[in-house]
Design an enzyme around this catalytic site. Structure first.
Site, PDB file in Angstrom:
ATOM      1  N   GLU A 115      46.222  42.583  48.891  1.00 30.59           N
ATOM      2  CA  GLU A 115      45.955  41.247  49.559  1.00 30.59           C
ATOM      3  C   GLU A 115      46.906  40.623  50.269  1.00 30.59           C
ATOM      4  O   GLU A 115      47.127  39.351  50.568  1.00 30.59           O
ATOM      5  CB  GLU A 115      45.422  40.213  48.541  1.00 30.59           C
ATOM      6  CG  GLU A 115      44.282  40.978  47.680  1.00 30.59           C
ATOM      7  CD  GLU A 115      43.634  39.504  46.318  1.00 30.59           C
ATOM      8  OE1 GLU A 115      44.311  38.698  46.414  1.00 30.59           O
ATOM      9  OE2 GLU A 115      42.688  40.084  45.858  1.00 30.59           O
ATOM     10  N   GLU A 263      38.568  45.923  43.762  1.00 37.90           N
ATOM     11  CA  GLU A 263      38.596  45.069  42.408  1.00 37.90           C
ATOM     12  C   GLU A 263      37.030  44.377  42.596  1.00 37.90           C
ATOM     13  O   GLU A 263      36.789  43.854  43.503  1.00 37.90           O
ATOM     14  CB  GLU A 263      39.621  43.821  42.495  1.00 37.90           C
ATOM     15  CG  GLU A 263      41.098  44.413  42.323  1.00 37.90           C
ATOM     16  CD  GLU A 263      41.554  43.355  42.306  1.00 37.90           C
ATOM     17  OE1 GLU A 263      41.229  41.869  42.170  1.00 37.90           O
ATOM     18  OE2 GLU A 263      43.066  43.484  42.343  1.00 37.90           O
TER      19      GLU A 263
END
Ligand SMILES: *[C@@H]1O[C@H](CO)[C@@H](O)[C@H](O)[C@H]1NC(C)=O
Ligand SMILES: *[C@@H]1O[C@H](CO)[C@@H](O)[C@H](O)[C@H]1NC(C)=O
Ligand SMILES: *[C@@H]1O[C@H](CO)[C@@H](O)[C@H](O)[C@H]1NC(C)=O
Ligand SMILES: *[C@@H]1O[C@H](CO)[C@@H](O)[C@H](O)[C@H]1NC(C)=O
Length: 461
Positions: A115, A263
């Site tokens: 991220e 995810e």
């Protein structure tokens, strides 16, 4: 010409078939009470995990996976990105130490950073420009070592988009679109890799549970949305979120980059002020997700039908050392002792109605009323003292009632004073983002802890 087209389409079919739809698990390890790596790998094998994703490249774990047929995704930590982007030697060394060192471990994905584009502090933004160069260097090192079966990616969160709804409006944030996303897409397209996304329907639904149907978020099939821009019909929120990225990529000229889910999941528990985090919803989400992602032929999304989307569920365990709101510690398929929280068949063969009944959902509607923040059971006294000092040091008013002679001074105990201080601090600073957590020392309660003259400040939901 027709022969060529036939040849091309069969080549395409082969290359599409090469990625299997087996379900992966994120093996997060931010807990001080988890089974050993050896035990964890035995557990994942018994669960029929097809792939496992790590947040690092832990040597013990990579060795333990050697000889198994589980595909691995390993990660270059954010802190190594700048070095690797600026030095081919550093990339070579990383590949040698973390890939070549494990010849019998099925490493199939190297994910560069986690991220990276979500971080907003000045310091972290300096990584942005290094992300794609680092990915290229890792790719070059793998090629130099004649390794062709590892894809390079980087998991990004949904906040890379400035517009997500309807999906056909999907657009990347303007601060990253030209500088990072365009080169990233060029790299992914050229290397036939995947766009890895951390994508949680739980977040948009829980931010707006009155306007988004829970059934739509949980793949219930009773609600459809039509995207007015594309005319495509959506039967679930995950597809909408995935396609908002598909459309954003298409706008930059890359209509064919494959999506992978780094995810996704649903929390089994959370704080009083967090709606819909419960076992019923988590089991329903993950079971339906697995059925969807393992369907044959593959379903894909409305904008990209028929494609396999490699998917890693978050997460293997409940992780007690994660900070932030209560849900952060409750994404596990398993308790921290390795026992299942609910039954789940990762192969996708078991039909959803064939599972045992689940405990009914208790918190699918936002809680309305007062909430306090108190000391959590089992909190350590020394840790509590420093949390108390912290909570009281933010301004002169938060703990004024705890001064000698004031209404909350007695009983003179660290536990009592801390509960008051936590409630007072949280009530005052929640609107600025403060949480009722204090490193796991605090929890929310709907039972008013006030006693006698001492009135605890509360948050009204
Ligand atoms: C993306 O890759 C495909 C096939 O590998 C190629 O034909 C296409 O030109 C590439 N797109 C861009 C914008 O580079
Ligand atoms: C929900 O929808 C209503 C009308 O459809 C709108 O007025 C309201 O602002 C929406 N709520 C949120 C939180 O977006
Ligand atoms: C939703 O759309 C799907 C696919 O187009 C269709 O099969 C289904 O019947 C629709 N469901 C509802 C509730 O309209
Ligand atoms: C809590 O206390 C223990 C021992 O007293 C210490 O090892 C630990 O680091 C503390 N944790 C926090 C979050 O302060």
């Amino acid at each position: 010409m027709a022969l060529l087209a036939l040849l091309l389409s069969s080549l395409l079919a082969v290359s599409l078939a090469e990625i299997s739809s087996k379900i992966g698990i994120n093996y997060g390890r931010q807990g001080d009470n988890l089974p050993s790596p050896y035990q964890s790998i035995e557990i994942m094998k018994s669960m029929n995990a097809g792939r496992v994703k790590l947040y690092d490249s832990d040597p013990e774990i990579l060795k333990l996976f050697s000889g198994t047929n589980i595909d691995m995704a390993i990660m270059v930590p954010n802190k190594d990105i700048v070095l690797i982007s600026s030095s081919q030697t550093a990339a070579e060394q990383w590949v040698r130490n973390n890939v070549l060192a494990y010849p019998n471990t099925n490493i199939r994905f190297v994910l560069v950073g986690n991220e990276v584009l979500s971080y907003v502090s000045k310091q972290d933004q300096t990584i942005w420009g290094h992300l794609v160069p680092a990915m290229r260097r890792i790719k070059n090192s793998l090629s130099a070592n004649d390794i062709k079966n590892i894809k390079i990616g980087t998991p990004l969160a949904m906040d890379i988009l400035q517009s997500t709804f309807p999906p056909s409006d999907g657009t990347f944030r303007s601060d990253i679109s030209d500088t990072v996303m365009a080169p990233l897409l060029k790299f992914l397209n050229g290397s036939k890799s995947f766009f890895f996304l951390d994508v949680y329907p739980y977040f948009p639904w829980s931010a707006n549970p009155m306007n988004i149907s829970l059934d739509f978020a949980l793949f219930g099939g009773n609600v459809n949305h039509t995207d007015p821009g594309s005319g495509l019909v959506y039967t679930n929120l995950l597809d909408e979120m995935l396609d908002s990225v598909t459309f954003a990529m298409e706008k930059l000229g890359y209509p064919n980059i494959r999506l992978a889910i780094a995810e996704t999941g649903w929390p089994t528990a959370g704080d009083v002020d967090q709606v819909g985090a419960n076992i019923y919803n988590a089991a329903t989400y993950n079971r339906n997700l697995i059925r969807k992602m393992t369907a044959k032929p593959p379903l894909g999304t409305p904008a990209r039908p028929g494609l396999v989307i490699p998917t890693f569920i978050f997460s293997l365990y409940e992780e007690n050392q994660k900070t932030g709101p209560g849900t952060e510690r409750h994404w596990g398929l398993l308790h921290s002792n390795g026992r299942a929280i609910y039954d789940i068949d990762l192969t996708g063969k078991r039909l959803v109605p064939d599972y045992k009944p689940l405990p009914p959902a208790q918190n699918n509607v936002p809680y309305k009323g007062k909430v306090w923040c108190e000391v959590a059971p089992g909190a350590n006294l020394m840790n509590l003292s420093s949390a108390l000092t912290y909570a009281c040091s933010q301004d002169t008013q938060t703990c004024a009632a705890l001064s000698p002679g004031k209404e909350c001074y007695e009983p003179i105990s660290v536990f009592w004073h801390s509960s008051y201080a936590f409630s007072s601090y949280w009530a005052k600073f929640r609107s600025q983002g403060a949480t009722c957590n204090f490193n796991g020392l605090a929890r929310q309660t709907t039972v008013n802890p006030s006693r006698g003259r001492c009135k605890f400040p509360s948050v009204t939901l």
